[in-house]
Structures are given as structure tokens and as C-alpha cells.
Design a protein around this motif. Structure first.
Motif, PDB file in Angstrom:
ATOM      1  N   ASP A  80       0.965  -1.274  -0.038  1.00  0.00           N
ATOM      2  CA  ASP A  80      -0.305  -0.270  -0.106  1.00  0.00           C
ATOM      3  C   ASP A  80       0.670   1.186   0.076  1.00  0.00           C
ATOM      4  O   ASP A  80       0.531   1.909  -1.048  1.00  0.00           O
ATOM      5  CB  ASP A  80      -0.669   0.194   1.054  1.00  0.00           C
ATOM      6  CG  ASP A  80      -1.957  -1.547   0.948  1.00  0.00           C
ATOM      7  OD1 ASP A  80      -2.087  -1.514  -0.142  1.00  0.00           O
ATOM      8  OD2 ASP A  80      -2.737  -1.137   2.496  1.00  0.00           O
ATOM      9  N   SER A  81       1.690   1.163   1.042  1.00  0.00           N
ATOM     10  CA  SER A  81       2.471   2.703   0.822  1.00  0.00           C
ATOM     11  C   SER A  81       3.362   2.456  -0.231  1.00  0.00           C
ATOM     12  O   SER A  81       3.431   3.556  -1.027  1.00  0.00           O
ATOM     13  CB  SER A  81       3.882   2.152   2.039  1.00  0.00           C
ATOM     14  OG  SER A  81       3.640   2.260   3.171  1.00  0.00           O
ATOM     15  N   VAL A  82       4.569   1.263  -0.985  1.00  0.00           N
ATOM     16  CA  VAL A  82       4.687   1.370  -2.475  1.00  0.00           C
ATOM     17  C   VAL A  82       3.948   1.873  -3.110  1.00  0.00           C
ATOM     18  O   VAL A  82       4.188   3.561  -4.010  1.00  0.00           O
ATOM     19  CB  VAL A  82       4.808   0.414  -2.984  1.00  0.00           C
ATOM     20  CG1 VAL A  82       5.684   0.767  -4.020  1.00  0.00           C
ATOM     21  CG2 VAL A  82       6.982   0.228  -1.841  1.00  0.00           C
ATOM     22  N   GLU A  83       2.395   1.942  -3.367  1.00  0.00           N
ATOM     23  CA  GLU A  83       1.485   2.104  -4.262  1.00  0.00           C
ATOM     24  C   GLU A  83       1.221   3.444  -4.149  1.00  0.00           C
ATOM     25  O   GLU A  83       0.989   4.315  -5.352  1.00  0.00           O
ATOM     26  CB  GLU A  83      -0.234   1.237  -4.038  1.00  0.00           C
ATOM     27  CG  GLU A  83       0.235  -0.188  -4.974  1.00  0.00           C
ATOM     28  CD  GLU A  83       0.915   0.045  -6.282  1.00  0.00           C
ATOM     29  OE1 GLU A  83      -0.450   0.700  -7.139  1.00  0.00           O
ATOM     30  OE2 GLU A  83       1.315  -0.972  -6.690  1.00  0.00           O
ATOM     31  N   SER A  84       0.704   3.937  -3.171  1.00  0.00           N
ATOM     32  CA  SER A  84       1.002   5.043  -2.469  1.00  0.00           C
ATOM     33  C   SER A  84       1.583   6.867  -2.777  1.00  0.00           C
ATOM     34  O   SER A  84       2.006   7.471  -3.583  1.00  0.00           O
ATOM     35  CB  SER A  84       0.789   5.661  -1.015  1.00  0.00           C
ATOM     36  OG  SER A  84       0.605   6.919  -0.838  1.00  0.00           O
ATOM     37  N   LEU A  85       3.686   5.987  -2.143  1.00  0.00           N
ATOM     38  CA  LEU A  85       4.218   6.801  -3.429  1.00  0.00           C
ATOM     39  C   LEU A  85       4.280   6.528  -5.055  1.00  0.00           C
ATOM     40  O   LEU A  85       4.531   7.769  -5.561  1.00  0.00           O
ATOM     41  CB  LEU A  85       5.384   5.818  -2.761  1.00  0.00           C
ATOM     42  CG  LEU A  85       5.808   6.327  -0.317  1.00  0.00           C
ATOM     43  CD1 LEU A  85       7.512   5.475  -1.232  1.00  0.00           C
ATOM     44  CD2 LEU A  85       6.524   7.364  -0.676  1.00  0.00           C
ATOM     45  N   ARG A  86       3.908   5.491  -5.788  1.00  0.00           N
ATOM     46  CA  ARG A  86       4.255   5.745  -7.008  1.00  0.00           C
ATOM     47  C   ARG A  86       3.080   6.752  -7.213  1.00  0.00           C
ATOM     48  O   ARG A  86       2.631   7.586  -8.126  1.00  0.00           O
ATOM     49  CB  ARG A  86       3.450   4.256  -7.452  1.00  0.00           C
ATOM     50  CG  ARG A  86       3.785   3.716  -8.790  1.00  0.00           C
ATOM     51  CD  ARG A  86       3.573   2.666 -10.199  1.00  0.00           C
ATOM     52  NE  ARG A  86       4.683   1.404  -9.268  1.00  0.00           N
ATOM     53  CZ  ARG A  86       4.420   0.374  -8.305  1.00  0.00           C
ATOM     54  NH1 ARG A  86       3.790  -0.281  -8.422  1.00  0.00           N
ATOM     55  NH2 ARG A  86       6.107  -0.608  -8.576  1.00  0.00           N
ATOM     56  N   SER A  87       1.466   6.648  -7.145  1.00  0.00           N
ATOM     57  CA  SER A  87       0.352   7.551  -6.994  1.00  0.00           C
ATOM     58  C   SER A  87       0.879   8.698  -7.056  1.00  0.00           C
ATOM     59  O   SER A  87       0.641   9.783  -7.690  1.00  0.00           O
ATOM     60  CB  SER A  87      -1.049   7.339  -5.951  1.00  0.00           C
ATOM     61  OG  SER A  87      -0.873   6.538  -6.727  1.00  0.00           O
ATOM     62  N   GLY A  88       1.424   9.299  -5.943  1.00  0.00           N
ATOM     63  CA  GLY A  88       2.055  10.370  -5.911  1.00  0.00           C
ATOM     64  C   GLY A  88       3.761  11.060  -6.639  1.00  0.00           C
ATOM     65  O   GLY A  88       3.285  12.082  -6.748  1.00  0.00           O
ATOM     66  N   ASN A  89       4.370   9.864  -7.001  1.00  0.00           N
ATOM     67  CA  ASN A  89       5.162  10.240  -7.399  1.00  0.00           C
ATOM     68  C   ASN A  89       4.163  10.418  -9.085  1.00  0.00           C
ATOM     69  O   ASN A  89       5.039  11.542  -9.692  1.00  0.00           O
ATOM     70  CB  ASN A  89       6.156   9.563  -7.951  1.00  0.00           C
ATOM     71  CG  ASN A  89       7.224   9.269  -6.824  1.00  0.00           C
ATOM     72  OD1 ASN A  89       6.904  10.536  -5.972  1.00  0.00           O
ATOM     73  ND2 ASN A  89       7.923   8.083  -6.338  1.00  0.00           N
ATOM     74  N   GLU A  90       3.826  10.175  -9.513  1.00  0.00           N
ATOM     75  CA  GLU A  90       2.752  10.122 -10.938  1.00  0.00           C
ATOM     76  C   GLU A  90       1.921  11.159 -11.210  1.00  0.00           C
ATOM     77  O   GLU A  90       2.181  11.751 -12.063  1.00  0.00           O
ATOM     78  CB  GLU A  90       1.876   8.616 -11.437  1.00  0.00           C
ATOM     79  CG  GLU A  90       2.324   7.540 -11.783  1.00  0.00           C
ATOM     80  CD  GLU A  90       1.439   5.968 -11.867  1.00  0.00           C
ATOM     81  OE1 GLU A  90       0.759   6.525 -11.326  1.00  0.00           O
ATOM     82  OE2 GLU A  90       1.792   4.908 -12.225  1.00  0.00           O
ATOM     83  N   ALA A  91       1.571  10.984  -9.714  1.00  0.00           N
ATOM     84  CA  ALA A  91       1.039  13.218  -9.613  1.00  0.00           C
ATOM     85  C   ALA A  91       1.995  13.702 -10.321  1.00  0.00           C
ATOM     86  O   ALA A  91       1.710  14.596 -10.742  1.00  0.00           O
ATOM     87  CB  ALA A  91       0.401  12.838  -8.708  1.00  0.00           C
ATOM     88  N   LYS A  92       2.618  14.016  -8.959  1.00  0.00           N
ATOM     89  CA  LYS A  92       4.226  15.258  -9.354  1.00  0.00           C
ATOM     90  C   LYS A  92       4.749  14.986 -11.165  1.00  0.00           C
ATOM     91  O   LYS A  92       4.555  15.929 -10.951  1.00  0.00           O
ATOM     92  CB  LYS A  92       5.780  14.306  -8.710  1.00  0.00           C
ATOM     93  CG  LYS A  92       5.215  14.989  -7.141  1.00  0.00           C
ATOM     94  CD  LYS A  92       6.035  14.389  -6.092  1.00  0.00           C
ATOM     95  CE  LYS A  92       5.990  15.026  -4.733  1.00  0.00           C
ATOM     96  NZ  LYS A  92       6.838  14.912  -4.093  1.00  0.00           N
TER      97      LYS A  92
END
Length: 122
Positions: A80-92
Motif C-alpha cells: 500500500d505504501s509503495v502504491e501510494s508513493l507511486r501514485s504520488g510520484n505519478e501525480a508529481k
């Protein structure tokens, strides 16, 4: 009378022989019973040892299941943390790309305005 006494003595001798044989059988049965009793005590000790081993094994299995559950939960949390970070990075990244596009458009617009001013001045 003598024949009767001889016959009685023979019967008595046979009975004594039979009694001795039965006493020997009783002694053998007593010995067998003692051996069976000792074997039973030994088996009871072994059963107690097996009961302890079984209880210990159940405890180890329970602890291993708890550990496995903890690992599974931790893995899910990390995923979940990795997915959250990935989503955040994609948004950035998308934000940066959008910002870059806006900046390019603004520079392009600014360049166009500058050309128009220069053309007007000339």
C-alpha cells in the motif's frame, strides 16, 4: 487295601505334580504381569513425553502462524505504501509535465508577443 493305598498314593503324586505345574504357571503369570506392568509404566512415561512434544509443536505452529500473519500484514502495508508513493510520484510527474507545458506555452506566447511588438516598432 494295599492296592487301594498304592492307587491313592499314585493319585496324590499326580495331584502334587499337577499342583506344582499350576504353581509354576502362576509364578510365570506373575512374572509376565510384572513385566507388563513395567512396560505399561514405560509406555505411560512415553505418552507423557509425546503429550509434551505435541503441546510444544502446537505452540510452535501457532507462533509460526502468527509470524506468517504479521509478515502478510506487513507486506500488504508495504505494498500500500509503495502504491501510494507511486501514485504520488505519478501525480508529481504529471504536474511537472503540465507545468512544463504551461511554461512552454507561456514562453511561446511571450515570444509571439515580443515579435508582434518588434514588428509594430519597425
Amino acid at each position: 487295601l494295599v492296592a487301594s493305598e498304592a492307587s491313592a498314593l499314585e493319585v496324590r503324586r499326580r495331584l502334587e505334580f499337577t499342583i506344582r505345574g499350576k504353581e509354576d504357571e502362576v509364578d510365570q503369570l506373575k512374572t509376565d504381569l510384572e513385566r507388563v506392568s513395567a512396560d505399561r509404566k514405560q509406555l505411560e512415561k512415553q505418552m507423557k513425553g509425546l503429550d509434551v512434544l505435541l503441546a510444544t509443536s502446537k505452540e510452535v505452529i501457532s507462533q509460526q502462524q502468527d509470524t506468517n500473519q504479521s509478515i502478510t500484514t506487513e507486506h500488504a502495508n508495504m505494498t500500500d505504501s509503495v502504491e501510494s508513493l507511486r501514485s504520488g510520484n505519478e501525480a508529481k510527474v504529471l504536474g511537472l509535465r503540465s507545468g512544463e507545458a504551461d511554461q512552454v506555452e507561456a514562453q511561446s506566447s511571450s515570444s509571439e508577443t515580443k515579435r508582434q511588438l518588434e514588428a509594430t516598432v519597425l
